[in-house]
Write an enzyme that holds these catalytic residues in place. Structure first.
Site, short mmCIF file in Angstrom:
data_model
loop_
_atom_site.label_atom_id
_atom_site.label_comp_id
_atom_site.label_asym_id
_atom_site.label_seq_id
_atom_site.Cartn_x
_atom_site.Cartn_y
_atom_site.Cartn_z
N GLY A 76 -25.69 -36.43 -14.67
CA GLY A 76 -25.52 -37.84 -15.03
C GLY A 76 -24.20 -38.11 -15.74
CB CYS A 134 -21.37 -41.46 -10.19
SG CYS A 134 -20.63 -43.08 -10.10
#
Ligand SMILES: Cc1cc2nc3c(=O)[nH]c(=O)nc-3n(C[C@H](O)[C@H](O)[C@H](O)COP(=O)(O)O)c2cc1C
Length: 311
Positions: A76, A134
Protein backbone atom coordinates in the site's frame (compact mmCIF):
# COMPACT_ATOMS: atom_id res chain seq x y z
CA UNK A 1 41.09 -8.00 -30.71
CA UNK A 2 40.31 -9.17 -27.21
CA UNK A 3 38.17 -6.98 -24.98
CA UNK A 4 39.44 -6.28 -21.49
CA UNK A 5 36.90 -3.73 -20.30
CA UNK A 6 33.54 -3.70 -22.09
CA UNK A 7 31.57 -0.47 -22.08
CA UNK A 8 28.43 -1.10 -20.04
CA UNK A 9 27.24 2.51 -20.06
CA UNK A 10 23.82 3.36 -21.48
CA UNK A 11 21.98 6.54 -22.30
CA UNK A 12 18.28 6.84 -21.54
CA UNK A 13 17.38 10.12 -23.20
CA UNK A 14 18.78 12.77 -20.86
CA UNK A 15 19.76 10.19 -18.24
CA UNK A 16 23.19 8.56 -18.42
CA UNK A 17 23.99 5.40 -16.46
CA UNK A 18 27.45 3.86 -16.01
CA UNK A 19 25.79 0.44 -16.43
CA UNK A 20 22.24 -0.69 -17.18
CA UNK A 21 21.46 -2.21 -13.75
CA UNK A 22 19.08 -0.50 -11.37
CA UNK A 23 17.14 -1.69 -8.35
CA UNK A 24 13.38 -1.31 -8.49
CA UNK A 25 11.17 0.82 -6.30
CA UNK A 26 9.86 -0.68 -3.08
CA UNK A 27 12.34 -3.54 -3.10
CA UNK A 28 15.48 -1.67 -2.03
CA UNK A 29 14.25 0.86 0.56
CA UNK A 30 16.39 3.98 0.27
CA UNK A 31 19.44 1.79 -0.24
CA UNK A 32 20.68 2.39 3.30
CA UNK A 33 20.55 -1.20 4.58
CA UNK A 34 22.00 -2.46 1.32
CA UNK A 35 24.92 -0.05 1.46
CA UNK A 36 26.25 -2.11 4.37
CA UNK A 37 26.40 -5.16 2.10
CA UNK A 38 28.01 -3.71 -1.02
CA UNK A 39 29.04 -0.47 -2.72
CA UNK A 40 25.86 0.96 -4.25
CA UNK A 41 28.02 3.14 -6.50
CA UNK A 42 28.79 0.03 -8.57
CA UNK A 43 25.20 0.04 -9.86
CA UNK A 44 23.78 2.05 -12.73
CA UNK A 45 21.19 3.47 -10.39
CA UNK A 46 18.81 2.86 -7.52
CA UNK A 47 15.11 3.65 -7.52
CA UNK A 48 13.93 4.49 -4.03
CA UNK A 49 10.58 3.51 -2.59
CA UNK A 50 7.40 5.24 -3.74
CA UNK A 51 7.15 8.75 -2.30
CA UNK A 52 3.91 10.63 -1.69
CA UNK A 53 3.36 14.16 -0.51
CA UNK A 54 2.04 13.03 2.91
CA UNK A 55 3.35 10.12 5.00
CA UNK A 56 1.44 6.87 4.51
CA UNK A 57 1.20 3.83 6.79
CA UNK A 58 0.10 1.50 3.99
CA UNK A 59 -2.20 -1.52 4.19
CA UNK A 60 -2.81 -3.70 7.28
CA UNK A 61 -0.85 -7.01 7.57
CA UNK A 62 -0.49 -9.64 6.24
CA UNK A 63 0.94 -7.68 3.33
CA UNK A 64 3.19 -10.28 1.71
CA UNK A 65 2.54 -13.85 0.58
CA UNK A 66 4.96 -16.20 -1.12
CA UNK A 67 3.68 -17.82 -4.32
CA UNK A 68 5.08 -20.33 -6.79
CA UNK A 69 7.89 -18.46 -8.57
CA UNK A 70 7.18 -15.16 -6.92
CA UNK A 71 5.33 -13.20 -4.27
CA UNK A 72 2.18 -11.21 -3.77
CA UNK A 73 2.41 -7.91 -1.96
CA UNK A 74 -0.08 -5.32 -0.83
CA UNK A 75 2.19 -2.92 1.03
CA UNK A 76 0.00 0.00 0.00
CA UNK A 77 2.92 2.31 -0.76
CA UNK A 78 3.83 2.99 2.87
CA UNK A 79 6.38 5.80 3.12
CA UNK A 80 7.55 8.72 5.27
CA UNK A 81 6.25 11.47 2.98
CA UNK A 82 8.01 14.26 1.11
CA UNK A 83 9.10 16.46 4.03
CA UNK A 84 10.80 13.70 6.04
CA UNK A 85 12.36 12.27 2.86
CA UNK A 86 13.95 15.59 1.95
CA UNK A 87 15.17 16.25 5.51
CA UNK A 88 16.30 12.79 6.58
CA UNK A 89 17.10 10.75 3.48
CA UNK A 90 18.28 13.20 0.80
CA UNK A 91 21.50 14.16 2.68
CA UNK A 92 22.44 10.48 2.80
CA UNK A 93 21.57 9.93 -0.87
CA UNK A 94 23.63 13.01 -1.80
CA UNK A 95 26.79 11.11 -0.84
CA UNK A 96 26.17 8.47 -3.51
CA UNK A 97 27.70 8.74 -6.97
CA UNK A 98 25.26 6.30 -8.57
CA UNK A 99 22.08 7.70 -10.13
CA UNK A 100 19.27 8.07 -7.62
CA UNK A 101 15.76 7.92 -9.06
CA UNK A 102 12.80 8.85 -6.89
CA UNK A 103 9.59 6.95 -7.56
CA UNK A 104 6.61 9.24 -6.96
CA UNK A 105 2.89 8.66 -6.70
CA UNK A 106 -0.28 10.45 -5.71
CA UNK A 107 -4.01 10.12 -5.32
CA UNK A 108 -4.69 13.15 -7.47
CA UNK A 109 -2.78 15.00 -10.18
CA UNK A 110 -2.15 17.78 -7.66
CA UNK A 111 -0.45 15.23 -5.35
CA UNK A 112 1.92 14.23 -8.14
CA UNK A 113 2.61 17.89 -8.84
CA UNK A 114 3.35 18.57 -5.19
CA UNK A 115 5.91 15.76 -4.94
CA UNK A 116 7.60 16.86 -8.17
CA UNK A 117 7.70 20.44 -6.84
CA UNK A 118 9.23 19.32 -3.53
CA UNK A 119 12.04 17.48 -5.34
CA UNK A 120 12.90 20.43 -7.58
CA UNK A 121 16.43 21.72 -7.24
CA UNK A 122 17.67 18.66 -5.35
CA UNK A 123 20.85 17.61 -7.15
CA UNK A 124 21.01 14.27 -5.32
CA UNK A 125 17.94 13.18 -7.29
CA UNK A 126 18.86 12.35 -10.90
CA UNK A 127 15.39 11.51 -12.23
CA UNK A 128 11.78 10.97 -11.25
CA UNK A 129 9.94 7.73 -11.91
CA UNK A 130 6.22 8.39 -12.00
CA UNK A 131 4.26 5.40 -10.71
CA UNK A 132 0.90 5.53 -12.43
CA UNK A 133 0.06 1.98 -11.39
CA UNK A 134 -0.42 1.69 -7.63
CA UNK A 135 -2.25 -1.65 -7.78
CA UNK A 136 -2.85 -2.00 -4.03
CA UNK A 137 -4.12 1.33 -2.89
CA UNK A 138 -7.66 2.56 -2.62
CA UNK A 139 -7.19 5.59 -4.78
CA UNK A 140 -7.37 6.88 -8.29
CA UNK A 141 -4.19 4.88 -8.88
CA UNK A 142 -5.60 2.43 -11.34
CA UNK A 143 -7.29 5.23 -13.25
CA UNK A 144 -3.89 6.85 -13.82
CA UNK A 145 -2.47 3.53 -14.92
CA UNK A 146 -5.29 2.34 -17.17
CA UNK A 147 -6.80 5.44 -18.75
CA UNK A 148 -4.46 6.79 -21.45
CA UNK A 149 -5.90 10.32 -21.19
CA UNK A 150 -5.33 10.51 -17.44
CA UNK A 151 -1.87 8.95 -17.80
CA UNK A 152 -0.98 11.62 -20.35
CA UNK A 153 -2.30 14.36 -18.07
CA UNK A 154 -0.22 13.21 -15.08
CA UNK A 155 2.86 12.94 -17.26
CA UNK A 156 2.35 16.42 -18.71
CA UNK A 157 1.80 17.99 -15.30
CA UNK A 158 4.87 16.37 -13.74
CA UNK A 159 6.97 17.41 -16.76
CA UNK A 160 5.82 21.01 -16.38
CA UNK A 161 7.27 21.13 -12.87
CA UNK A 162 10.18 18.68 -12.88
CA UNK A 163 13.72 19.88 -13.55
CA UNK A 164 14.94 16.31 -14.12
CA UNK A 165 14.34 13.48 -16.59
CA UNK A 166 10.90 11.91 -16.14
CA UNK A 167 10.44 8.15 -16.38
CA UNK A 168 6.83 6.94 -16.48
CA UNK A 169 6.29 3.47 -15.02
CA UNK A 170 3.48 1.53 -16.66
CA UNK A 171 1.03 -0.93 -15.18
CA UNK A 172 0.53 -4.31 -16.87
CA UNK A 173 -3.13 -4.33 -15.77
CA UNK A 174 -4.38 -3.06 -19.12
CA UNK A 175 -5.77 -4.55 -22.32
CA UNK A 176 -3.13 -3.06 -24.60
CA UNK A 177 0.10 -1.72 -23.07
CA UNK A 178 0.97 0.03 -26.35
CA UNK A 179 -1.92 2.46 -25.94
CA UNK A 180 -0.54 3.57 -22.56
CA UNK A 181 3.01 3.79 -23.90
CA UNK A 182 1.90 5.98 -26.81
CA UNK A 183 -0.07 8.20 -24.46
CA UNK A 184 2.83 8.96 -22.11
CA UNK A 185 5.30 9.34 -24.97
CA UNK A 186 2.92 11.81 -26.60
CA UNK A 187 2.76 13.73 -23.31
CA UNK A 188 6.54 14.14 -23.37
CA UNK A 189 7.87 11.39 -21.06
CA UNK A 190 11.64 10.99 -21.47
CA UNK A 191 11.70 7.27 -20.60
CA UNK A 192 9.20 4.47 -19.97
CA UNK A 193 9.73 1.73 -17.40
CA UNK A 194 7.65 -1.45 -17.21
CA UNK A 195 6.20 -3.51 -15.73
CA UNK A 196 4.76 -2.83 -12.33
CA UNK A 197 2.96 -5.77 -10.69
CA UNK A 198 0.02 -7.60 -12.29
CA UNK A 199 -2.82 -8.02 -9.76
CA UNK A 200 -3.31 -11.41 -8.12
CA UNK A 201 -4.68 -13.11 -5.03
CA UNK A 202 -4.21 -16.22 -2.88
CA UNK A 203 -6.61 -18.01 -0.51
CA UNK A 204 -5.92 -19.95 2.69
CA UNK A 205 -8.02 -23.10 2.25
CA UNK A 206 -8.22 -23.77 6.03
CA UNK A 207 -9.59 -20.39 7.03
CA UNK A 208 -11.08 -19.73 3.58
CA UNK A 209 -9.74 -16.22 3.92
CA UNK A 210 -7.65 -14.31 1.43
CA UNK A 211 -3.99 -14.60 2.41
CA UNK A 212 -3.58 -10.83 2.06
CA UNK A 213 -5.57 -8.52 4.33
CA UNK A 214 -6.04 -6.33 1.26
CA UNK A 215 -7.54 -9.41 -0.51
CA UNK A 216 -5.55 -8.78 -3.69
CA UNK A 217 -2.00 -7.64 -4.31
CA UNK A 218 0.73 -7.27 -6.89
CA UNK A 219 2.39 -10.40 -8.23
CA UNK A 220 6.14 -10.09 -8.74
CA UNK A 221 9.19 -12.29 -9.29
CA UNK A 222 10.10 -14.86 -11.97
CA UNK A 223 6.40 -15.76 -12.48
CA UNK A 224 5.86 -12.45 -14.29
CA UNK A 225 9.02 -12.39 -16.42
CA UNK A 226 7.44 -13.73 -19.63
CA UNK A 227 4.61 -11.19 -19.31
CA UNK A 228 7.09 -8.38 -18.70
CA UNK A 229 9.32 -9.43 -21.59
CA UNK A 230 6.35 -9.57 -23.96
CA UNK A 231 5.16 -6.14 -22.89
CA UNK A 232 8.65 -4.60 -23.15
CA UNK A 233 8.92 -6.10 -26.64
CA UNK A 234 5.57 -4.56 -27.62
CA UNK A 235 6.47 -1.15 -26.17
CA UNK A 236 9.96 -0.86 -27.72
CA UNK A 237 8.36 -1.47 -31.12
CA UNK A 238 5.73 1.20 -30.45
CA UNK A 239 7.61 4.19 -29.03
CA UNK A 240 10.85 6.01 -29.86
CA UNK A 241 11.78 6.90 -26.28
CA UNK A 242 14.03 4.52 -24.29
CA UNK A 243 12.52 1.69 -22.27
CA UNK A 244 13.60 0.16 -18.93
CA UNK A 245 12.61 -3.50 -18.48
CA UNK A 246 11.35 -4.76 -15.11
CA UNK A 247 9.89 -8.10 -14.04
CA UNK A 248 11.34 -11.24 -12.56
CA UNK A 249 14.98 -10.55 -13.41
CA UNK A 250 17.08 -12.88 -11.25
CA UNK A 251 20.38 -13.20 -13.15
CA UNK A 252 22.35 -11.93 -16.14
CA UNK A 253 20.65 -14.33 -18.56
CA UNK A 254 17.27 -12.84 -17.62
CA UNK A 255 18.66 -9.31 -18.05
CA UNK A 256 20.06 -10.24 -21.48
CA UNK A 257 16.60 -11.33 -22.65
CA UNK A 258 15.34 -7.81 -21.91
CA UNK A 259 18.32 -6.14 -23.63
CA UNK A 260 17.88 -8.34 -26.71
CA UNK A 261 14.22 -7.34 -27.08
CA UNK A 262 15.28 -3.70 -26.80
CA UNK A 263 15.30 -2.52 -23.17
CA UNK A 264 18.15 -0.04 -22.62
CA UNK A 265 18.32 -0.76 -18.88
CA UNK A 266 16.70 -3.13 -16.40
CA UNK A 267 15.54 -2.98 -12.80
CA UNK A 268 15.86 -5.81 -10.30
CA UNK A 269 13.07 -6.11 -7.71
CA UNK A 270 11.97 -9.28 -5.93
CA UNK A 271 15.41 -10.86 -6.42
CA UNK A 272 16.78 -8.36 -3.86
CA UNK A 273 14.79 -10.18 -1.17
CA UNK A 274 16.55 -13.43 -2.05
CA UNK A 275 20.03 -12.05 -2.63
CA UNK A 276 20.59 -8.33 -1.99
CA UNK A 277 23.63 -8.40 -4.29
CA UNK A 278 21.69 -9.63 -7.34
CA UNK A 279 21.98 -6.38 -9.34
CA UNK A 280 25.71 -6.16 -8.61
CA UNK A 281 26.20 -9.83 -9.58
CA UNK A 282 24.44 -9.11 -12.87
CA UNK A 283 26.80 -6.18 -13.61
CA UNK A 284 29.82 -8.43 -12.99
CA UNK A 285 28.37 -11.34 -14.97
CA UNK A 286 27.47 -9.07 -17.91
CA UNK A 287 31.01 -7.76 -17.98
CA UNK A 288 32.37 -11.31 -18.08
CA UNK A 289 29.78 -12.31 -20.71
CA UNK A 290 30.82 -9.41 -22.94
CA UNK A 291 34.52 -10.27 -22.59
CA UNK A 292 33.92 -13.96 -23.33
CA UNK A 293 31.81 -13.15 -26.39
CA UNK A 294 33.95 -10.33 -27.79
CA UNK A 295 31.22 -7.70 -27.22
CA UNK A 296 32.77 -4.25 -26.81
CA UNK A 297 29.66 -2.44 -25.59
CA UNK A 298 26.40 -3.56 -24.02
CA UNK A 299 24.59 -1.32 -26.51
CA UNK A 300 25.71 -3.76 -29.23
CA UNK A 301 23.23 -6.27 -27.76
CA UNK A 302 20.27 -3.94 -27.26
CA UNK A 303 17.43 -4.53 -29.73
CA UNK A 304 19.14 -7.37 -31.58
CA UNK A 305 16.16 -9.76 -31.41
CA UNK A 306 16.05 -12.00 -34.46
CA UNK A 307 12.39 -12.41 -35.36
CA UNK A 308 10.87 -14.97 -37.74
CA UNK A 309 10.67 -15.75 -40.57
CA UNK A 310 14.29 -16.97 -40.39
CA UNK A 311 16.21 -17.71 -43.55
C1 LIG B 1 7.37 -5.21 -1.73
C2 LIG B 1 7.23 -4.45 -3.01
C3 LIG B 1 7.02 -3.07 -2.98
C4 LIG B 1 6.90 -2.33 -4.16
N1 LIG B 1 6.71 -0.98 -4.10
C5 LIG B 1 6.66 -0.25 -5.27
C6 LIG B 1 6.54 1.17 -5.23
O1 LIG B 1 6.55 1.80 -4.16
N2 LIG B 1 6.46 1.83 -6.42
C7 LIG B 1 6.52 1.18 -7.63
O2 LIG B 1 6.46 1.82 -8.68
N3 LIG B 1 6.67 -0.18 -7.69
C8 LIG B 1 6.74 -0.89 -6.53
N4 LIG B 1 6.91 -2.26 -6.59
C9 LIG B 1 7.02 -2.93 -7.91
C10 LIG B 1 8.49 -3.16 -8.28
O3 LIG B 1 9.22 -1.96 -8.35
C11 LIG B 1 8.61 -3.92 -9.62
O4 LIG B 1 7.98 -3.17 -10.64
C12 LIG B 1 7.95 -5.30 -9.54
O5 LIG B 1 8.27 -5.90 -8.31
C13 LIG B 1 8.35 -6.22 -10.69
O6 LIG B 1 9.73 -6.52 -10.65
P1 LIG B 1 10.32 -7.89 -9.98
O7 LIG B 1 9.54 -9.02 -10.58
O8 LIG B 1 11.77 -7.88 -10.32
O9 LIG B 1 10.06 -7.77 -8.52
C14 LIG B 1 7.01 -3.00 -5.41
C15 LIG B 1 7.25 -4.39 -5.44
C16 LIG B 1 7.37 -5.12 -4.26
C17 LIG B 1 7.65 -6.59 -4.33
Amino acid sequence: MSITKPDLSVTLGPLKLQNPLMTSSGTFGYGQEYSELFDLNSLGGIVVKGLSVNPKTGNPPPRIVETACGMLNAIGLANMGLKAFVEKIVPWLAELTTRVVVNIYGHTIDDYRAVAEGLKGIDAVSALEVNISCPNVECGGMVFGTDPKVAAQVTEQVLKIADKPVIVKLSPNVTDIRVMARAVEGAGAHVISLINAPTGMAVDIKTRRPKLANVSGGLTGPAIRPIALHMVHQVVRTVKIPVIGIGGIMNYQDALEFFIVGARAVQVGTANFINPRTALNIVEDLERYCIENGIAAITDIIGTLDLPPWK
